[in-house]
Design a protein around this motif. Structure first.
Motif, PDB file in Angstrom:
ATOM      1  N   ALA A   7      53.490  21.237 -12.781  1.00  0.00           N
ATOM      2  CA  ALA A   7      54.643  21.006 -11.905  1.00  0.00           C
ATOM      3  C   ALA A   7      54.379  19.817 -10.983  1.00  0.00           C
ATOM      4  CB  ALA A   7      54.932  22.260 -11.076  1.00  0.00           C
ATOM      5  N   ALA A   8      53.161  19.759 -10.463  1.00  0.00           N
ATOM      6  CA  ALA A   8      52.815  18.660  -9.551  1.00  0.00           C
ATOM      7  C   ALA A   8      52.952  17.325 -10.259  1.00  0.00           C
ATOM      8  CB  ALA A   8      51.389  18.846  -9.026  1.00  0.00           C
ATOM      9  N   TYR A   9      52.465  17.245 -11.476  1.00  0.00           N
ATOM     10  CA  TYR A   9      52.568  15.995 -12.235  1.00  0.00           C
ATOM     11  C   TYR A   9      54.030  15.609 -12.436  1.00  0.00           C
ATOM     12  CZ  TYR A   9      47.571  15.732 -13.369  1.00  0.00           C
ATOM     13  OH  TYR A   9      46.208  15.601 -13.310  1.00  0.00           O
ATOM     14  N   GLU A  10      54.864  16.616 -12.651  1.00  0.00           N
ATOM     15  CA  GLU A  10      56.284  16.312 -12.831  1.00  0.00           C
ATOM     16  C   GLU A  10      56.914  15.819 -11.533  1.00  0.00           C
ATOM     17  OE1 GLU A  10      57.998  19.776 -14.590  1.00  0.00           O
ATOM     18  OE2 GLU A  10      56.837  19.502 -16.456  1.00  0.00           O
ATOM     19  N   MET A  11      56.483  16.412 -10.430  1.00  0.00           N
ATOM     20  CA  MET A  11      57.077  16.058  -9.135  1.00  0.00           C
ATOM     21  C   MET A  11      56.615  14.688  -8.635  1.00  0.00           C
ATOM     22  SD  MET A  11      56.409  19.759  -7.390  1.00  0.00           S
ATOM     23  CE  MET A  11      56.967  19.406  -5.726  1.00  0.00           C
ATOM     24  N   GLY A  12      55.398  14.360  -8.951  1.00  0.00           N
ATOM     25  CA  GLY A  12      54.818  13.143  -8.382  1.00  0.00           C
ATOM     26  C   GLY A  12      54.196  13.450  -7.026  1.00  0.00           C
ATOM     27  N   PRO A  13      53.224  12.636  -6.619  1.00  0.00           N
ATOM     28  CA  PRO A  13      52.456  12.939  -5.404  1.00  0.00           C
ATOM     29  C   PRO A  13      53.320  13.057  -4.149  1.00  0.00           C
ATOM     30  CG  PRO A  13      51.795  10.798  -6.340  1.00  0.00           C
ATOM     31  CD  PRO A  13      52.746  11.414  -7.309  1.00  0.00           C
ATOM     32  N   GLY A  14      54.303  12.178  -4.017  1.00  0.00           N
ATOM     33  CA  GLY A  14      55.120  12.189  -2.806  1.00  0.00           C
ATOM     34  C   GLY A  14      55.836  13.519  -2.629  1.00  0.00           C
ATOM     35  N   ARG A  15      56.427  14.001  -3.716  1.00  0.00           N
ATOM     36  CA  ARG A  15      57.175  15.259  -3.593  1.00  0.00           C
ATOM     37  C   ARG A  15      56.248  16.459  -3.437  1.00  0.00           C
ATOM     38  NH1 ARG A  15      60.926  16.067  -8.206  1.00  0.00           N
ATOM     39  NH2 ARG A  15      61.235  18.084  -7.205  1.00  0.00           N
ATOM     40  N   VAL A  16      55.062  16.371  -3.989  1.00  0.00           N
ATOM     41  CA  VAL A  16      54.107  17.465  -3.761  1.00  0.00           C
ATOM     42  C   VAL A  16      53.811  17.572  -2.267  1.00  0.00           C
ATOM     43  CG1 VAL A  16      51.730  18.245  -4.144  1.00  0.00           C
ATOM     44  CG2 VAL A  16      53.066  17.328  -6.060  1.00  0.00           C
ATOM     45  N   ILE A  17      53.533  16.431  -1.673  1.00  0.00           N
ATOM     46  CA  ILE A  17      53.209  16.445  -0.238  1.00  0.00           C
ATOM     47  C   ILE A  17      54.411  16.925   0.580  1.00  0.00           C
ATOM     48  CG2 ILE A  17      52.611  14.975   1.729  1.00  0.00           C
ATOM     49  CD1 ILE A  17      50.870  13.339  -0.190  1.00  0.00           C
ATOM     50  N   GLU A  18      55.576  16.458   0.165  1.00  0.00           N
ATOM     51  CA  GLU A  18      56.799  16.935   0.840  1.00  0.00           C
ATOM     52  C   GLU A  18      56.907  18.452   0.785  1.00  0.00           C
ATOM     53  OE1 GLU A  18      59.673  13.435  -0.395  1.00  0.00           O
ATOM     54  OE2 GLU A  18      60.698  15.390  -0.528  1.00  0.00           O
ATOM     55  N   ALA A  19      56.670  18.996  -0.427  1.00  0.00           N
ATOM     56  CA  ALA A  19      56.776  20.441  -0.601  1.00  0.00           C
ATOM     57  C   ALA A  19      55.788  21.178   0.301  1.00  0.00           C
ATOM     58  CB  ALA A  19      56.546  20.805  -2.067  1.00  0.00           C
ATOM     59  N   ILE A  20      54.550  20.667   0.344  1.00  0.00           N
ATOM     60  CA  ILE A  20      53.525  21.323   1.172  1.00  0.00           C
ATOM     61  C   ILE A  20      53.935  21.243   2.645  1.00  0.00           C
ATOM     62  CG2 ILE A  20      51.084  21.281   1.840  1.00  0.00           C
ATOM     63  CD1 ILE A  20      51.667  22.034  -1.120  1.00  0.00           C
ATOM     64  N   THR A  21      54.512  20.105   3.001  1.00  0.00           N
ATOM     65  CA  THR A  21      54.953  19.935   4.386  1.00  0.00           C
ATOM     66  C   THR A  21      56.119  20.872   4.707  1.00  0.00           C
ATOM     67  OG1 THR A  21      54.332  17.607   4.170  1.00  0.00           O
ATOM     68  CG2 THR A  21      55.658  18.203   6.092  1.00  0.00           C
TER      69      THR A  21
END
Lengths: 320, 615, 557
Positions: free
Chosen positions: B233-247
């Motif tokens: 899922a993270a690979y699909e989202m890309g790093p920026g959106r992963v960080i957004e999600a965690i935030t």
């Protein structure tokens, strides 16, 4: 074209407030630099101008607005708009307790006159932690194993008292005067000599300056540059000549002159400060702000002066 | 001549580093090429980070670190011997003096002490003589918390030439078995599945949902239980959106400082180009804490996967897991999991066929509580003494090897998988406004079923104790230690305190690392205070004066009170203890010194431990 | 000093110590600065910690080499082969600095022609360094943004010393690594004030401030100031003086602060020549070996601790020395002695102070003109040239070469054709070992000064030898052996040294009373600089069957 090329970018001046007074300090300056420029007397112990600050002693602590804990002035760079308090009750308490902690566990009687003055000004009373422990046997502290507990004796305050280590003719290590400021380790290490003959060993209160396996200096990597002596703030590291004269009670700093000259050995041209008492060299140091040495010397520069004095009273003696 | 290594010592070190390449770094023969050209300098010095592994190799292989052995390590790694000695003597698991081949560390810390630990020490003293004495190839020593509080009393054995062993429910018999020359014990299992909210239903579990269910040695089983879906899922989202999600999930660090994970990752990901690192802080050493150990033992692939996600989000292609030295089983499981992940292409040059690079190195601590402090941990990873650094600069700009680093503890990391599994919104809906998501607590001491419990943020102390079966029948609750030795005591009046970050901040207690250690009327609180004071005195790194001397002065004053020989009155001593506490809190470099007085202070102020002088 | 002065007109190192901390690539060539110039090496270490790459070229793997990212253990005396090979590699790969060569140098074509047969293979064959490593170093040096070459006696104590230096200067010119901040060519002066001696004119062909004695205009200025005529012909350098003694042309010698009886190569010859002089005057702080042979000894005050004056260091910094002690007995300041001597010779110079002398230097030497006594104090010394009172001193030299304006640029720097010649003292079956010499950290020259303090590091003289050779010759550590050269022999204990390879031996010159190594060394000397080949002696080593008794200058404990 053959002039010096300025390497550093021109440094921006930052506005800050110290004890309610506004002032400016160049970018990259520390709070300590700014305090000193403002004439704010700030106690230090582990700080030296020619070494990287380790901020281990924590005596220069100040309050900085927005910081939960106190901040070491010696290493914290100033920031624009920073508000610094150097004389609050909280600051005074911390400084006083640090002084008491050091003086109750270490013999600081040969620390700088400033240090002794600060002790008075902050009302530090090392005696309130109890009677000082008897000195340990030679080497006992060197064998303390990290994490291995020794229950305290409720009748005394633990100290680092121990016999002086004399294992060569040039300098002594009197570790009951050691405040563990790390300066000697830095001078022996990356900040100057890069010999790494000594390091901090052990942990906690049992931490100590040591060679590997606490071997005597002549079995260690020591090259006797004496740069550790040059930076020691408490007389834990001392020319053997000074140590012996102090033992004989002939050491008299008031009767000494200090003359700057240039080392007579190799062609590097190190600036020496020659300390002379009764027309005898008793110690050699180097100014910490000189571009050639930054205060550091080698064995010849620091200890190799005897030949001048060997002529006295035996002029006809043939040198080796 | 310099002390030379024995063949055994060489073998131990070469086992880790491979045989030496030239005569300059320890080969016995010098080739003609060796005598013409040497490549050394920076490249050689940059091997320093292998110092702890090399010292471990000597210690585990030979049973101690001799001058010859240390010299050999120094030659191999271009480390000055005095520096290496300084490092070796910093860590409690390393011995620079010859000692018996088997050393049994017996926990006499807060949870184990009253649960058979002290009794076991007494028995071993009768059987084998005083601490450290050679009892025929073995000896025993007292130890701070070993992170097995749910299985008190715990022991940990170092055995030269044989695997280390951690044992719960230890007795003189099991100790004898472990140290016996023909011992068959390889690594004591006996670690049951963690206790859960409801033994019947595991449905509510998020962080622990695989624990005890999945085969911790099988990556296939991990995948069959939802493993590696988060990374995909993270690979699909890309790093920026992963960080957004965690935030957006408002994930706060579970290591004790409660720093927002998204902010940390964002800061690292936006650093200028160059190497960056992600580090998993698995140096769980806070007395009373054992949740990370349980996670690593039971679900090690989850840690590997979540660190891989962190690496992806932060733009790091290298990660470290720094695991507590006294955790042999967790180490074994993590090592195995990392190896399996590599074999299956989940780590390496082409992670899951994505073309991305990420790999993990496992590094062991060596017996130093302070290395749980992030900057001390970095220094330890770099092969130095575990001394904390002054901050700023913070790890996000100046972390391990001076590079931007995201460091998170085990529990925080596995929460990331949950955020990615259920989405940030769903995650943020769990728990309370200020404390989102699930939370692990370590219940130990006077409860029926000690263990790791997962609850949603918002549960009370009473809820957790109830989950653990309550205090044993016939006992009365006297005090609870929240957050470990760096936390504080509360009395029975605080049982309804909610275990959220915001409640804790407001109520003046701490969640710390999730310790809930329960004491009943049999507990001797004065004795516990002395043990805590001793712990900090022993674990202070010694770098800064407030902590190095303050922890000593604190312990001395407590002993004077207990001995009934105060300087001045008992009140004077309490005032002095308070003054010492203030300077430690205000002026210490790191959290250890800043919190070293907390528990003792809370016992004095909240439980009135020294009311009327000595107890 | 000759090489730099020939090419650039000023015989001084180009760069400041502080610059060393900001260099990208440093080649330490024939220098064990870690032991011989410890505080200079502090600056190198600062550079290393900031990311500098250090390449050390030295037959021995020295303390300095241990800090090197790369160490090249070339054969003794093959430095020109290495530099010429590097040069060819740089040129054929088009890595040379064409613009700089065009702008600022001359004689490039001759130079190219002279290095073209130094293929990597030939270079490897002669030096012993693998071809790929020479290639790597050549490329690294040429491509570095800031690169410096530093050398010491490993370059200059050879029969072809000046050529060795010119070979290194060629590399700097070829790559444009001169005349900019952080790049340069630096000899580290082995002795205090060697630089200052040269600056002041203690070289046969120079007056103060590197002004040619054979230049009539220059000489006229000095003659006017001094009110007396100066011999218009340049004088002899040291090795020529000894030859002149041999020829009977030189019969009176005034030695100030030198100890040639102990320090010169092939000292049996030296002793004989000194003994045959009509008059030998020695002015020294000690009754040295040379003073013992003197007809007149003038006891002097020590220059560093008992005198006022100036010295110049290896970064051209003129620094003040000051008296900290009263000299003992009848010892007198050198200036006083010289003035008294002048008075006896009929010239009244009065009683000049060091400051008076310095003012004269400022009047006569343009490069010192701006160095007021007070400014020297204030600024912690000033680096020459410093032409006027406002000038801050010069941190690096030869920036002029980069100027497009011919007037500002001045004389272009010539490339020099230097041919490789092996050491004079050849190895053969009878003398199969190469003995080289050098310093130890705690000792200095012939030990006259350092012998007086108690150094915990001090060992007696030893013959340092690789463990492999020791094994082959069945020698144990500490075993006494006889070392024989074509000129003499000594006896010394063996010490195993990992920094040496088979065939290479090492001794110091620090303990002449104990082991007079200059019984072995060759007095072959460089015609350009007058430096003797201390670094390359052919010897053999004989196992002693019986414990040795003192003989032939050797022996003794």
């Amino acid at each position: 074209m053959s002039q010096a090329v300025p390497l550093d970018r021109p440094r921006r001046l930052l506005d800050l407030e110290i004890d309610g007074r506004t002032t400016r300090a160049p970018e990259g300056a520390t709070i300590l630099d700014a305090c000193r420029a403002e004439g704010v007397d700030t106690p230090t112990m582990c700080y030296a101008g020619n070494l990287t600050p380790v901020n281990a002693c924590r005596v220069c602590m100040v309050e900085v607005e927005g910081s939960r804990v106190l901040v070491p002035a010696c290493s914290r760079p100033v920031e624009d708009g920073m508000k610094v308090q150097t004389d609050t009750e909280r600051v005074r308490h911390s400084r006083k307790l640090v002084m008491e902690f050091l003086a109750s566990s270490v013999d600081t009687s040969l620390a700088s006159t400033d240090w002794l003055r600060w002790m008075g000004e902050y009302g530090a009373d090392p005696s309130r932690y109890g009677a000082a422990m008897e000195p340990m046997e030679t080497g006992e502290r060197d064998e303390r194993w990290a994490g291995h507990h020794h229950d305290p004796d409720p009748t005394i305050a633990e100290t680092v008292a121990q016999p002086v280590k004399v294992d060569n003719e040039l300098y002594v290590r009197d570790y009951e005067r050691c405040v563990l400021c790390y300066k000697c380790v830095e001078a022996c290490g990356v900040d100057a000599q890069n010999t790494f003959a000594i390091a901090v060993a052990g942990r906690g209160f049992d931490a100590r300056i040591s060679t590997e396996f606490a071997v005597p200096l002549d079995e260690s990597a020591c090259v006797y540059c004496g740069n550790c002596i040059g930076v020691c703030p408490t007389g834990a590291l001392m020319f053997k000549s000074e140590h012996d004269m102090r033992a004989e009670e002939t050491w008299d700093e008031d009767a000494q002159t200090v003359t700057n000259t240039i080392c007579p050995y190799c062609g590097v041209g190190c600036e020496l400060e020659v300390h002379v008492q009764d027309n005898e060299i008793v110690k050699v140091s180097s100014p910490e702000d000189h571009s050639v040495t930054s205060g550091h010397l080698c064995i010849k520069g620091r200890f190799g002066f005897s030949y001048v004095q060997s002529r006295r009273g035996r002029d006809d003696r043939r040198p080796r | 001549m310099e002390a030379a290594p024995t063949a055994e010592e060489r073998a131990a070190v070469d086992g880790l580093l491979g045989p030496p390449e030239t005569g300059w770094v320890g080969a016995t023969e010098r080739s003609a090429d060796d005598l013409r050209v040497v490549r050394a300098g920076r490249e050689a010095r940059e091997q320093r980070h292998l110092l702890l592994p090399a010292l471990h190799a000597l210690q585990a292989g030979v049973g101690w670190i001799s001058r010859g052995g240390l010299n050999y390590v120094c030659q191999r790694l271009s480390v000055p011997p005095a520096e290496a000695y300084g490092v070796a003597t910093f860590y409690a698991m390393f011995s620079v003096e010859e000692r018996p081949a088997n050393v049994v560390h017996v926990c006499d810390d807060l949870a184990c002490r009253g649960a058979g630990g002290l009794a076991l020490c007494g028995e071993l003293e009768r059987d084998a003589g005083p601490e450290g004495a050679d009892a025929g190839g073995w000896t025993w020593v007292r130890s701070p918390c070993l992170g097995m509080c749910e299985q008190a009393p715990a022991v940990f054995a170092q055995r030269a030439g044989r695997p280390e062993v951690a044992l719960g429910g230890a007795t003189r018999e099991t100790v004898a078995e472990v140290v016996a020359p023909d011992s068959a014990v390889i690594c004591a299992g006996g670690v049951g599945a963690p206790q859960t909210a409801d033994a019947g239903s595991r449905d509510s579990l998020r962080l622990l949902r695989r624990a005890g269910v999945v085969d911790p040695t099988s990556i296939d089983d991990y995948r069959a239980h939802g493993g590696y879906e988060a990374l995909r899922a993270a690979y699909e989202m890309g790093p920026g959106r992963v960080i957004e999600a965690i935030t957006e999930a408002k994930l706060l660090g579970r290591g004790g400082a409660a720093f927002p994970t998204g902010v940390k990752w964002q800061a690292v990901s936006t650093q200028p180009a160059g190497p960056r690192y992600v580090v998993c802080n698995a140096d769980e050493s806070e007395p009373g804490t054992f949740k990370d150990r349980v996670v690593m033992e039971q679900d090690p692939f989850a840690v590997v996967e979540s660190l891989t996600v962190a690496g992806f989000a932060c733009g790091a292609d290298r990660g470290f897991v720094y695991i507590r030295g006294e955790y042999p089983l967790a180490t074994e499981r993590m090592e195995h999991a990392i190896g399996e992940a590599r074999r299956h292409g989940s780590l390496g040059d082409d992670v899951m066929g994505s073309g991305r690079t990420f790999d993990i190195e496992l590094r062991r601590g060596a017996g130093a509580y302070i290395c749980g402090e992030e900057t001390a941990l970095f220094n330890s990873l770099e092969g130095k003494r575990g001394e904390p650094r002054n901050k700023p600069p913070f790890p996000v700009t100046f972390g391990v090897f001076g590079r931007p680093t995201a460091i998170n503890n085990v529990e925080t990391l596995i929460n990331v998988l949950e955020v990615l599994r259920i989405g940030a919104d769903a995650y943020a809906a769990i728990g309370t406004e200020g404390s989102t998501g699930p939370r692990l607590f370590c219940l130990s001491g006077a409860v029926e079923r000690p263990g790791v419990y997962e609850v949603e943020h918002g549960a009370t102390v009473r809820d957790l104790i109830a989950l653990a079966g309550g205090v044993p029948r016939g006992s009365t609750l006297k005090a609870v230690l929240l957050g470990g030795a760096a936390g504080g005591f509360v009395g029975p009046d605080m049982l309804d305190a909610r275990l959220t970050f915001e409640d804790a901040r407001q109520g003046g207690y701490t969640l710390g690392s999730g310790v809930i250690m329960v004491f009943d009327e049999r507990a001797d609180l004065v004795d516990l205070c002395l043990r805590i004071a001793r712990f900090f005195r022993d674990e202070s790194c010694g770098q800064c004066v407030p902590c190095r001397v303050g922890t000593v002065r604190q312990e001395e004053a407590l002993h004077r009170l207990v001995a009934g020989t105060p300087i001045g009155s008992a009140q004077d001593e309490l005032a002095l203890i308070d003054e010492v506490a203030r300077v430690m809190r205000d002026a210490s470099i790191c959290g250890l010194g800043q919190t070293a007085a907390n528990a003792v202070q809370s016992a004095i102020s909240k439980l009135g431990v020294f009311d009327g002088g000595a107890a | 000093m000759v090489g730099l002065a020939t090419v650039f007109g000023a015989g001084g190192g180009t760069s400041s110590y502080e610059e060393v901390e900001h260099v990208d690539l440093m080649m330490l060539w024939g220098s064990n600065a870690r032991a011989a110039h410890p505080i200079y090496f502090h600056h190198v270490l600062k550079g290393i910690h900031k990311g500098m790459r250090l390449i050390v070229v030295d037959p021995r793997r020295t303390e300095s080499a241990e800090w090197g990212d790369l160490w090249l253990g070339l054969d003794v005396g093959t430095d020109i082969a290495l530099s010429n090979t590097m040069a060819r590699e740089i040129i054929v790969n088009d890595l040379h600095h064409r613009a700089f060569i065009e702008l600022a140098t001359t004689d490039f074509d001759d130079y190219v022609a002279s290095v073209m047969d130094w293929t990597l293979e030939r270079g490897a064959e002669v030096t012993g360094i693998p071809a790929d490593v020479i290639r790597e170093v050549a490329h690294a040096y040429a491509k570095a943004d800031r690169a410096m070459i530093c050398w010491t006696l490993g370059i200059t104590e050879h029969h072809n010393a000046a050529d060795n230096v010119l070979a290194l200067i060629n590399l700097g010119l070829l790559t444009g690594h001169v005349g900019t901040y952080g790049s340069g060519l630096n000899p580290l002066r082995g002795q205090n004030n060697v630089q200052g001696g040269g600056d002041m004119g203690a070289i046969p062909h120079h007056l103060t401030g590197f002004q040619e004695v054979e230049n009539d205009v220059v000489r006229a200025r000095f003659e006017q100031e001094w009110g007396s005529k100066i011999n218009p012909k340049k004088g002899w350098h040291l090795s020529q003086m000894f030859e002149a003694m041999e020829e009977g042309e030189l019969t009176a010698l005034y030695v100030i602060g030198e100890n040639p009886a102990a320090s010169e190569a092939d000292n049996q010859r030296t002793h004989k020549l000194l003994a045959n002089l009509d008059i030998l005057i020695v002015q020294d702080i000690f009754l040295t070996h040379t003073a013992e042979m003197a007809d007149v000894v003038l006891p002097a005050a020590n220059s560093a601790f008992e005198s006022e004056g100036t010295v110049t260091n290896s970064e051209r910094r003129v620094q003040r020395v000051r008296p900290a002690l009263q000299p003992p007995g009848n010892a007198r300041d050198d200036i006083w002695i010289i003035a008294q001597l002048a008075a006896r010779l009929g010239h009244d110079w009065g009683d000049p102070s060091a400051h008076d002398v310095w003012e004269e230097v400022r009047r006569l030497s343009p490069m010192h003109a701006g160095m007021a006594w007070e400014r020297l104090e204030e600024l912690g010394g000033i680096q020459w040239p410093c032409p006027d009172d406002e000038h801050p001193g010069t941190t690096f030299l030869h920036g002029r070469l980069w100027s497009e304006d011919p007037a500002e640029q001045g004389r272009k720097a010539p490339f020099s054709v230097v041919l490789y010649e092996p050491p004079v003292d050849e190895l053969d079956e009878d003398y199969p070992f190469r003995l080289t010499t050098g310093r130890r950290l705690d000792s200095y020259n012939t030990g006259v000064q350092t012998g007086e303090y108690t150094s915990p590091l001090r060992r007696e003289e030893t013959l340092d030898m690789s463990p492999e050779d020791a094994e082959r010759l069945r020698l144990r550590e500490g075993e006494r052996v006889r070392v024989l050269s074509r000129r003499g022999e000594v006896v010394a204990p063996v010490r195993l040294a990992l920094g040496l390879r088979p065939g290479l031996l090492f001794m110091t010159l620090h303990f002449p009373d104990q082991v007079d190594v200059n019984n072995l060394t060759i007095d072959a000397w460089d015609p350009k600089s007058g430096t003797a080949e201390f670094k390359a002696t052919a010897v053999r080593v004989e196992k002693l069957e019986e414990p040795a008794v003192a003989s032939g200058g050797g022996g003794g404990e």
